[in-house]
Scaffold this motif. Structure first.
Motif, PDB file in Angstrom:
ATOM      1  N   TYR A  47      37.559  37.298  37.937  1.00 53.64           N
ATOM      2  CA  TYR A  47      38.346  37.537  39.157  1.00 53.64           C
ATOM      3  C   TYR A  47      39.221  38.788  38.981  1.00 53.64           C
ATOM      4  O   TYR A  47      39.330  39.620  39.880  1.00 53.64           O
ATOM      5  N   ARG A  54      38.869  46.138  43.662  1.00 54.81           N
ATOM      6  CA  ARG A  54      39.563  46.145  44.967  1.00 54.81           C
ATOM      7  C   ARG A  54      40.745  47.112  44.967  1.00 54.81           C
ATOM      8  O   ARG A  54      40.928  47.884  45.890  1.00 54.81           O
ATOM      9  N   ASP A  55      41.568  47.047  43.929  1.00 58.51           N
ATOM     10  CA  ASP A  55      42.820  47.796  43.963  1.00 58.51           C
ATOM     11  C   ASP A  55      42.702  49.232  43.446  1.00 58.51           C
ATOM     12  O   ASP A  55      43.427  50.109  43.895  1.00 58.51           O
ATOM     13  N   GLY A 111      52.969  37.989  45.286  1.00 58.10           N
ATOM     14  CA  GLY A 111      51.519  37.839  45.083  1.00 58.10           C
ATOM     15  C   GLY A 111      50.841  39.195  45.114  1.00 58.10           C
ATOM     16  O   GLY A 111      49.812  39.379  45.756  1.00 58.10           O
ATOM     17  N   CYS A 112      51.401  40.148  44.352  1.00 62.11           N
ATOM     18  CA  CYS A 112      50.968  41.550  44.500  1.00 62.11           C
ATOM     19  C   CYS A 112      49.714  41.866  43.704  1.00 62.11           C
ATOM     20  O   CYS A 112      49.258  43.014  43.715  1.00 62.11           O
ATOM     21  N   GLY A 113      49.140  40.891  42.998  1.00 63.67           N
ATOM     22  CA  GLY A 113      47.888  41.138  42.283  1.00 63.67           C
ATOM     23  C   GLY A 113      48.034  42.277  41.293  1.00 63.67           C
ATOM     24  O   GLY A 113      48.930  42.272  40.446  1.00 63.67           O
ATOM     25  N   ASN A 131      55.803  40.948  42.935  1.00 62.04           N
ATOM     26  CA  ASN A 131      55.982  39.645  42.269  1.00 62.04           C
ATOM     27  C   ASN A 131      54.610  39.032  42.059  1.00 62.04           C
ATOM     28  O   ASN A 131      53.769  39.064  42.955  1.00 62.04           O
ATOM     29  N   MET A 137      46.724  38.544  35.861  1.00 57.69           N
ATOM     30  CA  MET A 137      47.040  39.700  36.712  1.00 57.69           C
ATOM     31  C   MET A 137      48.154  40.552  36.092  1.00 57.69           C
ATOM     32  O   MET A 137      48.092  41.780  36.090  1.00 57.69           O
ATOM     33  N   ASP A 201      56.660  32.439  39.434  1.00 54.96           N
ATOM     34  CA  ASP A 201      56.293  31.791  40.684  1.00 54.96           C
ATOM     35  C   ASP A 201      57.274  32.189  41.795  1.00 54.96           C
ATOM     36  O   ASP A 201      58.492  32.138  41.601  1.00 54.96           O
ATOM     37  N   PHE A 202      56.734  32.576  42.941  1.00 59.02           N
ATOM     38  CA  PHE A 202      57.560  33.073  44.044  1.00 59.02           C
ATOM     39  C   PHE A 202      58.704  32.101  44.378  1.00 59.02           C
ATOM     40  O   PHE A 202      59.853  32.526  44.545  1.00 59.02           O
ATOM     41  N   PHE A 224      48.544  36.401  50.967  1.00 57.36           N
ATOM     42  CA  PHE A 224      49.418  35.617  50.093  1.00 57.36           C
ATOM     43  C   PHE A 224      49.906  34.321  50.712  1.00 57.36           C
ATOM     44  O   PHE A 224      50.065  33.310  50.014  1.00 57.36           O
ATOM     45  N   HIS A 257      44.919  27.654  49.624  1.00 57.56           N
ATOM     46  CA  HIS A 257      44.367  27.649  48.265  1.00 57.56           C
ATOM     47  C   HIS A 257      44.440  26.284  47.588  1.00 57.56           C
ATOM     48  O   HIS A 257      43.698  26.013  46.664  1.00 57.56           O
ATOM     49  N   TYR A 323      37.596  41.450  51.890  1.00 55.59           N
ATOM     50  CA  TYR A 323      38.427  41.101  50.732  1.00 55.59           C
ATOM     51  C   TYR A 323      37.532  40.967  49.513  1.00 55.59           C
ATOM     52  O   TYR A 323      36.676  40.107  49.454  1.00 55.59           O
TER      53      TYR A 323
HETATM   54  C1  SAM Z   1      44.556  36.164  47.239  1.00 51.75           C
HETATM   55  S1  SAM Z   1      45.395  37.068  46.015  1.00 51.75           S
HETATM   56  C2  SAM Z   1      45.955  38.534  46.914  1.00 51.75           C
HETATM   57  C3  SAM Z   1      46.425  39.619  45.996  1.00 51.75           C
HETATM   58  C4  SAM Z   1      46.871  40.890  46.726  1.00 51.75           C
HETATM   59  N1  SAM Z   1      48.011  40.635  47.568  1.00 51.75           N
HETATM   60  C5  SAM Z   1      45.718  41.470  47.522  1.00 51.75           C
HETATM   61  O1  SAM Z   1      45.827  41.576  48.759  1.00 51.75           O
HETATM   62  O2  SAM Z   1      44.721  41.828  46.900  1.00 51.75           O
HETATM   63  C6  SAM Z   1      46.896  36.123  45.866  1.00 51.75           C
HETATM   64  C7  SAM Z   1      47.752  36.583  44.701  1.00 51.75           C
HETATM   65  O3  SAM Z   1      48.965  35.842  44.721  1.00 51.75           O
HETATM   66  C8  SAM Z   1      49.254  35.371  43.415  1.00 51.75           C
HETATM   67  N2  SAM Z   1      50.033  34.145  43.593  1.00 51.75           N
HETATM   68  C9  SAM Z   1      49.578  32.958  44.058  1.00 51.75           C
HETATM   69  N3  SAM Z   1      50.577  32.060  44.130  1.00 51.75           N
HETATM   70  C10 SAM Z   1      51.701  32.702  43.689  1.00 51.75           C
HETATM   71  C11 SAM Z   1      53.047  32.304  43.531  1.00 51.75           C
HETATM   72  N4  SAM Z   1      53.450  31.077  43.858  1.00 51.75           N
HETATM   73  N5  SAM Z   1      53.942  33.209  43.077  1.00 51.75           N
HETATM   74  C12 SAM Z   1      53.542  34.468  42.764  1.00 51.75           C
HETATM   75  N6  SAM Z   1      52.261  34.899  42.875  1.00 51.75           N
HETATM   76  C13 SAM Z   1      51.349  34.034  43.343  1.00 51.75           C
HETATM   77  C14 SAM Z   1      47.881  35.166  42.780  1.00 51.75           C
HETATM   78  O4  SAM Z   1      47.940  35.165  41.368  1.00 51.75           O
HETATM   79  C15 SAM Z   1      47.117  36.345  43.345  1.00 51.75           C
HETATM   80  O5  SAM Z   1      47.272  37.493  42.549  1.00 51.75           O
END
Ligand code: SAM
Length: 346
Positions: A47, A54-55, A111-113, A131, A137, A201-202, A224, A257, A323
């Protein structure tokens, strides 16, 4: 080989990188299960490799334009409008006219990947905090942001193990070079903002006890919102984080998710799954205003005109957005996404 280079680089850094925690977790797994990698971790590595494409690859520029590009445009338009209302005369974005740090907007991207959206915003003059909670990641973004020194320095093969839906073997085996841009170039242009990364975690890092209330001019959720166990909690936290008049920009689907988590994590695993209409209703109940212009003289739309393909019945902007889409395959991935901009107005 590439992953070996990443691990070596990380182990040389010391400092804040959480590599030791990952290595300890790997040792524990090996002690319990013998040599090898857990299937779940193997999937996570695959992944991450696709996220690199992607990025940070030229091949995915069009995919990024469809999501990150729209968000940057929306943010620039919001910034211009806010400056105009406040009587601030400064240029935003493409001009890179070197604003003083206290004049830059503070933006949070949870959730900035692997951080590309953060960097795109930084390059346009915003101070951005990314974050992310996934070690996979975080370690890879640490490497890309700090350990790459040349454009297209590295080559990976992210689709190699995707044996289904392949038209041609050569598509499956196609290489992906990265980074298409050097992160340090994006942060060092005149007028660029500053980038920070906040691990965790956010809800834990930014929840009510975190002391982060009223810190950000903008919170951006890109693919996100649907990572929430409880989307109401996410939205309440976003509200708290914003300054008065701040903006929440959302783009993404609602592929909750955690919807199936009760089947593998236990019946008590929480997942609140609602439709987009309910997301909008909850946001309004929290206090977000979607069309502030309706209460004022001038009516303004959620996002700048021309950014969306169409509107849904409730007036939200709708658009087809790829995506992590393996476009030469028989199954490219695209969502019919909602995008909106709403405001914290007490
Ligand atoms: C679907 S991906 C989207 C990543 C990016 N924003 C993009 O558009 O490509 C969701 C991201 O959010 C992160 N994530 C999921 N739950 C989270 C949380 N509770 N706190 C911080 N990051 C989180 C995941 O690890 C993942 O990198």
């Amino acid at each position: 080989m590439f992953l070996g280079v990443v691990l070596e680089w990380l182990s040389e850094q010391g400092g804040p990188w959480p590599l030791h925690a990952c290595l300890e977790a790997a040792d524990m797994w090996t002690t319990a299960n013998g040599d090898g990698v857990s299937p779940a971790d193997f999937d996570k590595v695959l992944y991450v490799l696709k996220n690199i494409a992607r990025d940070w690859s030229a091949e995915f520029q069009a995919e990024r334009d469809a999501s990150y590009g729209r968000i940057v445009d929306s943010m620039l338009e919001y910034a211009k409008r806010r400056d105009h209302k406040q009587g601030v005369s400064r240029k935003v974005g493409a001009d890179h006219d070197g604003r003083a740090s206290d004049a830059r907007m503070q933006v949070l991207v949870p959730g900035c990947g692997l951080g590309r959206l953060c960097l795109d915003l930084v390059e346009h003059g915003f101070d951005v905090s990314g974050n992310e909670h996934s070690y996979f990641m975080l370690l890879m973004s640490a490497f890309i942001l700090n350990g790459t020194v040349e454009e297209n320095q590295w080559m990976i093969f992210p689709w190699m193990l995707n044996s289904s839906n392949s038209w041609r073997l050569k598509d499956q085996l196609r290489p992906c070079s990265f980074p298409d841009r050097l992160p340090c170039d994006m942060t060092s242009r005149p007028g660029s903002g500053v980038l920070g990364m906040i691990a965790g975690d956010f809800c834990e890092v930014f929840g009510p006890e975190s002391g982060n209330a009223e810190t950000y001019d903008a919170v951006i959720t890109c693919f996100f919102l649907d990572t929430a166990h409880n989307v109401i909690e996410y939205m309440e936290i976003i509200w708290d984080l914003l300054v008065e008049g701040g903006v929440w920009i959302h783009l993404g689907p609602l592929q909750w998710h955690w919807a199936d988590a009760h089947t593998y994590l236990g019946a008590e695993e929480m997942s609140v799954e609602v439709g987009f209409d309910a997301v909008v209703e909850i946001a309004k109940k929290i206090g977000f205003v979607f069309r502030p212009g309706e209460d004022e003289e001038e009516v303004e739309s959620d996002v700048p005109s021309g950014i969306s393909d169409s509107k849904d019945a409730a007036g939200a902007d709708r658009m087809r957005v790829p995506y992590m889409s393996n476009s030469p395959s028989m199954r490219p991935q695209e969502y019919d996404c909602a995008m909106f901009r709403c405001y914290k107005k007490n």
